[in-house]
Design an enzyme around this catalytic site. Structure first.
Site, PDB file in Angstrom:
ATOM      1  N   HIS A  20      32.534  52.767  45.282  1.00  0.00           N
ATOM      2  CA  HIS A  20      32.803  51.483  44.624  1.00  0.00           C
ATOM      3  C   HIS A  20      30.891  51.223  44.174  1.00  0.00           C
ATOM      4  CE1 HIS A  20      32.944  47.552  42.934  1.00  0.00           C
ATOM      5  NE2 HIS A  20      33.219  48.136  41.489  1.00  0.00           N
ATOM      6  N   ASP A  28      22.171  66.416  29.300  1.00  0.00           N
ATOM      7  CA  ASP A  28      21.444  67.050  28.703  1.00  0.00           C
ATOM      8  C   ASP A  28      20.899  68.069  29.128  1.00  0.00           C
ATOM      9  OD1 ASP A  28      18.688  66.179  28.255  1.00  0.00           O
ATOM     10  OD2 ASP A  28      18.515  64.887  26.493  1.00  0.00           O
ATOM     11  N   HIS A  98      14.405  54.859  27.880  1.00  0.00           N
ATOM     12  CA  HIS A  98      14.181  56.549  28.283  1.00  0.00           C
ATOM     13  C   HIS A  98      13.994  56.455  29.756  1.00  0.00           C
ATOM     14  CE1 HIS A  98      15.344  60.488  28.839  1.00  0.00           C
ATOM     15  NE2 HIS A  98      14.247  60.935  28.269  1.00  0.00           N
ATOM     16  N   TYR A 120      18.712  62.661  23.931  1.00  0.00           N
ATOM     17  CA  TYR A 120      18.923  61.835  24.717  1.00  0.00           C
ATOM     18  C   TYR A 120      20.559  61.349  24.755  1.00  0.00           C
ATOM     19  CZ  TYR A 120      14.054  59.636  23.204  1.00  0.00           C
ATOM     20  OH  TYR A 120      12.947  60.109  22.823  1.00  0.00           O
ATOM     21  N   ALA A 121      21.033  62.679  25.280  1.00  0.00           N
ATOM     22  CA  ALA A 121      22.624  63.458  25.599  1.00  0.00           C
ATOM     23  C   ALA A 121      22.455  62.847  27.108  1.00  0.00           C
ATOM     24  CB  ALA A 121      22.962  64.415  24.710  1.00  0.00           C
ATOM     25  N   ASN A 122      22.512  61.466  27.757  1.00  0.00           N
ATOM     26  CA  ASN A 122      22.125  61.615  29.024  1.00  0.00           C
ATOM     27  C   ASN A 122      23.086  59.845  29.010  1.00  0.00           C
ATOM     28  OD1 ASN A 122      20.290  63.523  29.016  1.00  0.00           O
ATOM     29  ND2 ASN A 122      19.396  62.026  27.939  1.00  0.00           N
TER      30      ASN A 122
END
Length: 131
Positions: A20, A28, A98, A120-122
């Site tokens: 948890h 990316d 970022h 920014y595909a994270n």
């Protein structure tokens, strides 16, 4: 041999070991991986597999209680941002810069590097519990 669910043995192991509030990152192709954090590299070619394909596969096997995104995605990658919101549904999203995102990634149990080549595909996924 498994016939459904997560077939990638490294990702499956990481997901099984999460407790948890533990976190993993789906990244990316360009996100730096901090020293000491496990990198699971599934990138094959630019764009393959996509960030969204990996997110969908991980979400199918993981209890997620929170998601963190770089706030820059809202302006610089609106299409992926919209699709992420659709995939995660009603899971709360926290937005950070970022630079803050990269600092937070140092705490991740693993970073899954995709072939995604859009900015920014994270995301950071925080593990929940199913009970």
């Amino acid at each position: 041999m498994k016939k459904k669910g997560m077939l990638n043995s490294e990702i499956s192991k990481v997901l099984s070991d999460l407790g948890h509030t533990d976190q993993i990152v789906i990244a990316d192709a360009g996100l730096p991986v901090p020293e000491g954090v496990t990198k699971i590299d599934v990138a094959l070619t630019p764009g393959t597999p996509s960030f969204l394909d990996v997110l969908k596969a991980v979400k199918a096997d993981m209890v997620i209680e929170g998601v963190t995104l770089a706030r820059e995605i809202k302006v610089d990658n609106t299409e992926n941002h919209k699709q992420i919101q659709e995939v995660i549904n009603d899971i709360p999203i926290t937005y950070v810069t970022h630079e803050q995102f990269k600092a937070l990634s140092k705490q991740a149990k693993a970073i899954i590097r995709t072939g995604e080549i859009t900015p920014y595909a994270n995301c950071i996924l925080q593990s929940g519990v199913f009970f």
